[in-house]
Design a protein around this motif. Structure first.
Motif, PDB file in Angstrom:
ATOM      1  N   THR A   1       0.783  -0.864  -0.177  1.00 37.73           N
ATOM      2  CA  THR A   1       0.260   0.228  -0.357  1.00 37.73           C
ATOM      3  C   THR A   1       0.944   1.294  -0.336  1.00 37.73           C
ATOM      4  O   THR A   1       0.165   2.404  -0.588  1.00 37.73           O
ATOM      5  CB  THR A   1      -0.760  -0.016   1.298  1.00 37.73           C
ATOM      6  N   LEU A   2       1.693   1.185   0.749  1.00 37.46           N
ATOM      7  CA  LEU A   2       2.934   2.635   0.867  1.00 37.46           C
ATOM      8  C   LEU A   2       3.661   2.618  -0.031  1.00 37.46           C
ATOM      9  O   LEU A   2       4.435   3.798  -0.410  1.00 37.46           O
ATOM     10  CB  LEU A   2       3.243   2.969   2.949  1.00 37.46           C
ATOM     11  N   VAL A   3       4.195   1.986  -0.805  1.00 39.75           N
ATOM     12  CA  VAL A   3       5.765   1.770  -1.769  1.00 39.75           C
ATOM     13  C   VAL A   3       4.776   1.461  -3.312  1.00 39.75           C
ATOM     14  O   VAL A   3       4.926   2.456  -3.879  1.00 39.75           O
ATOM     15  CB  VAL A   3       6.569   0.905  -0.846  1.00 39.75           C
ATOM     16  N   VAL A   4       4.613   0.180  -2.963  1.00 38.07           N
ATOM     17  CA  VAL A   4       4.143  -0.635  -4.499  1.00 38.07           C
ATOM     18  C   VAL A   4       3.438  -0.060  -5.644  1.00 38.07           C
ATOM     19  O   VAL A   4       3.652   0.617  -6.824  1.00 38.07           O
ATOM     20  CB  VAL A   4       3.933  -1.982  -4.471  1.00 38.07           C
ATOM     21  N   VAL A   5       2.403   0.789  -4.739  1.00 39.31           N
ATOM     22  CA  VAL A   5       1.259   1.313  -5.387  1.00 39.31           C
ATOM     23  C   VAL A   5       1.695   2.711  -5.764  1.00 39.31           C
ATOM     24  O   VAL A   5       1.263   3.091  -6.998  1.00 39.31           O
ATOM     25  CB  VAL A   5       0.090   0.752  -5.149  1.00 39.31           C
ATOM     26  N   PRO A   6       2.360   3.536  -4.942  1.00 40.04           N
ATOM     27  CA  PRO A   6       2.386   4.254  -5.646  1.00 40.04           C
ATOM     28  C   PRO A   6       3.336   4.045  -6.655  1.00 40.04           C
ATOM     29  O   PRO A   6       3.369   4.884  -7.377  1.00 40.04           O
ATOM     30  CB  PRO A   6       2.800   5.590  -3.878  1.00 40.04           C
ATOM     31  N   ILE A   7       4.551   3.855  -6.956  1.00 40.77           N
ATOM     32  CA  ILE A   7       5.189   3.639  -7.273  1.00 40.77           C
ATOM     33  C   ILE A   7       4.365   3.017  -9.253  1.00 40.77           C
ATOM     34  O   ILE A   7       5.635   3.549 -10.054  1.00 40.77           O
ATOM     35  CB  ILE A   7       6.753   2.646  -7.588  1.00 40.77           C
ATOM     36  N   MET A   8       3.963   2.118  -8.560  1.00 45.35           N
ATOM     37  CA  MET A   8       3.197   1.507 -10.148  1.00 45.35           C
ATOM     38  C   MET A   8       2.245   2.951 -10.705  1.00 45.35           C
ATOM     39  O   MET A   8       2.614   2.989 -11.702  1.00 45.35           O
ATOM     40  CB  MET A   8       2.168   0.532  -9.826  1.00 45.35           C
ATOM     41  N   TYR A   9       1.148   3.977  -9.620  1.00 47.83           N
ATOM     42  CA  TYR A   9       0.747   4.701 -10.275  1.00 47.83           C
ATOM     43  C   TYR A   9       2.260   6.087 -11.097  1.00 47.83           C
ATOM     44  O   TYR A   9       1.408   6.398 -12.451  1.00 47.83           O
ATOM     45  CB  TYR A   9       0.129   5.718  -9.179  1.00 47.83           C
ATOM     46  N   GLU A  10       2.719   5.753 -10.186  1.00 48.61           N
ATOM     47  CA  GLU A  10       4.091   7.056 -10.994  1.00 48.61           C
ATOM     48  C   GLU A  10       4.408   6.619 -12.720  1.00 48.61           C
ATOM     49  O   GLU A  10       4.882   7.146 -13.189  1.00 48.61           O
ATOM     50  CB  GLU A  10       5.387   7.586 -10.108  1.00 48.61           C
ATOM     51  N   TRP A  11       4.717   5.189 -12.432  1.00 44.00           N
ATOM     52  CA  TRP A  11       5.069   4.757 -13.656  1.00 44.00           C
ATOM     53  C   TRP A  11       4.643   4.592 -14.643  1.00 44.00           C
ATOM     54  O   TRP A  11       4.534   4.966 -16.288  1.00 44.00           O
ATOM     55  CB  TRP A  11       5.788   3.436 -13.437  1.00 44.00           C
ATOM     56  N   ILE A  12       3.292   4.194 -14.003  1.00 45.16           N
ATOM     57  CA  ILE A  12       2.201   4.620 -15.362  1.00 45.16           C
ATOM     58  C   ILE A  12       1.908   5.871 -15.881  1.00 45.16           C
ATOM     59  O   ILE A  12       1.710   6.084 -16.983  1.00 45.16           O
ATOM     60  CB  ILE A  12       0.443   3.845 -15.103  1.00 45.16           C
ATOM     61  N   TYR A  13       2.074   7.029 -15.034  1.00 48.60           N
ATOM     62  CA  TYR A  13       1.766   8.080 -15.502  1.00 48.60           C
ATOM     63  C   TYR A  13       2.388   8.063 -15.769  1.00 48.60           C
ATOM     64  O   TYR A  13       2.374   9.377 -17.461  1.00 48.60           O
ATOM     65  CB  TYR A  13       1.732   9.038 -13.946  1.00 48.60           C
ATOM     66  N   SER A  14       4.199   8.170 -15.770  1.00 47.59           N
ATOM     67  CA  SER A  14       5.129   8.858 -16.827  1.00 47.59           C
ATOM     68  C   SER A  14       4.836   8.403 -18.478  1.00 47.59           C
ATOM     69  O   SER A  14       5.236   8.656 -19.252  1.00 47.59           O
ATOM     70  CB  SER A  14       6.488   8.446 -16.780  1.00 47.59           C
TER      71      SER A  14
END
Length: 63
Positions: A42-55
């Motif tokens: 919840t605190l690490v993997v999900v935000p990283i995935m969101y940023e990756w998809i956004y980029s």
């Protein structure tokens, strides 16, 4: 904070520091593992995935 408090509360049970922990020790270990894993996701993997998809989306829009 709730997950952290629960993990800390279950540590004595998981380490076998109290009596009658034969059955409860396994349950405590499983609960600690589940809480740790879900908190990490919840605190690490999900935000990283969101940023990756956004980029990726922004790169496709730019050119």
């Amino acid at each position: 904070m709730t997950a952290g408090a629960t993990i800390m509360a279950l540590m004595p049970l998981a380490l076998g520091l109290s009596k009658g922990t034969i059955v409860s020790k396994g349950l405590a270990v499983v609960v600690i593992g589940g809480l740790s894993t879900s908190t990490l996701l919840t605190l690490v993997v999900v935000p990283i995935m969101y940023e990756w998809i956004y980029s990726i989306k922004m790169r496709r829009r730019m050119g």
